[in-house]
Motif scaffolding. Structure first.
Motif, PDB file in Angstrom:
ATOM      1  N   THR A   1       6.056  -0.986  -6.085  1.00 57.76           N
ATOM      2  CA  THR A   1       5.265  -1.590  -5.005  1.00 57.76           C
ATOM      3  C   THR A   1       4.127  -2.417  -5.581  1.00 57.76           C
TER       4      THR A   1
ATOM      5  N   LEU B   1       3.583  -6.500  -5.401  1.00 55.05           N
ATOM      6  CA  LEU B   1       2.359  -7.062  -4.840  1.00 55.05           C
ATOM      7  C   LEU B   1       1.674  -8.012  -5.819  1.00 55.05           C
TER       8      LEU B   1
ATOM      9  N   TYR C   1      -5.095  -2.389  -0.441  1.00 56.73           N
ATOM     10  CA  TYR C   1      -4.700  -1.567   0.702  1.00 56.73           C
ATOM     11  C   TYR C   1      -3.399  -0.816   0.422  1.00 56.73           C
ATOM     12  N   TRP C   2      -2.385  -1.532  -0.027  1.00 56.81           N
ATOM     13  CA  TRP C   2      -1.057  -0.933  -0.179  1.00 56.81           C
ATOM     14  C   TRP C   2      -0.950  -0.013  -1.385  1.00 56.81           C
ATOM     15  N   THR C   3      -1.855  -0.151  -2.352  1.00 56.90           N
ATOM     16  CA  THR C   3      -1.828   0.747  -3.517  1.00 56.90           C
ATOM     17  C   THR C   3      -2.942   1.786  -3.458  1.00 56.90           C
TER      18      THR C   3
END
Length: 206
Positions: free
Chosen positions: A6, A10, A77-79
């Motif tokens: 992920t 990104l 945000y995603w990590t």
């Protein structure tokens, strides 16, 4: 903790987002020109402003800033704010602007994109760096000098703002990398500043 897929995705997306040449696209749309063939040849907001007017310049500034901000904040945000991923995303985004895959790796100087990246990394030092830019431009009228000094100031301001807590070495490394790239991309401007032949910022045009 190593980067997972992920985070890697990104970081790649950050480069691709940073690569979007908004200045080039805006001048093509408004004037039917290749901005790289007019003025300073740069795809950034200052040359777009001279070529396509205030609206084009401000739109380029805003979009370049937003792409840098979104690239880094999305990764954060995603990590879950995994510092290595955030730092590498910041580096990828500004590399995308400076060396965009869409323009055969010939891009801009990274000032607005760097500002967006800095805003996501640390808002206080970012506002301080923007203050440096505004003061320099208002006093000496050189946008390039303001950009160089603002970029140089950000890492120092980051350390100063974080003096009560240990600064993240990953974020500091990203700040130094982005600042160094912005300054290096201004090497021709530095030569002109030393020679006294650099163009001054004269204000907005229609």
């Amino acid at each position: 903790m190593p980067l997972d897929w992920t985070a890697i995705l990104l970081i790649i997306l950050s480069y691709l987002l940073g690569s979007i040449p908004f200045g080039y696209l805006i001048v093509q749309f408004k004037k039917g020109l290749d901005v790289r063939t007019v003025g300073s040849g740069n795809i950034g907001a200052t040359n777009v402003l001279r070529t396509a007017g205030t609206s084009g310049g401000l739109l380029t500034l805003a979009l370049d800033l937003i792409k840098g901000y979104l690239a880094v904040c999305a990764t954060s945000y995603w990590t879950h704010q995994f510092q290595p991923a955030v730092a590498l995303s910041a580096m990828a985004a500004i590399l995308g602007h400076a060396f965009p895959v869409y323009l055969k790796f010939k891009g801009g100087k990274g000032v607005a994109t760097g500002a967006g990246i800095f805003l996501c990394l640390a808002i206080g030092p970012s506002l301080g760096a923007m203050g440096v830019f505004l003061v320099v431009v208002l006093i000496w009228r050189y946008a390039s000098l303001g950009s160089i000094l603002a970029a140089a100031a950000f890492p120092f301001l980051y350390v100063i703002f974080k003096y009560r807590q240990e600064p993240s070495l990953w974020i500091l490394s990203a700040a130094l990398f982005c600042s160094g790239l912005v300054i290096c991309r201004h090497h021709e401007n530095i030569k002109r500043l030393v020679a006294g032949t650099e163009n001054k910022f004269t204000g907005f045009t229609k």
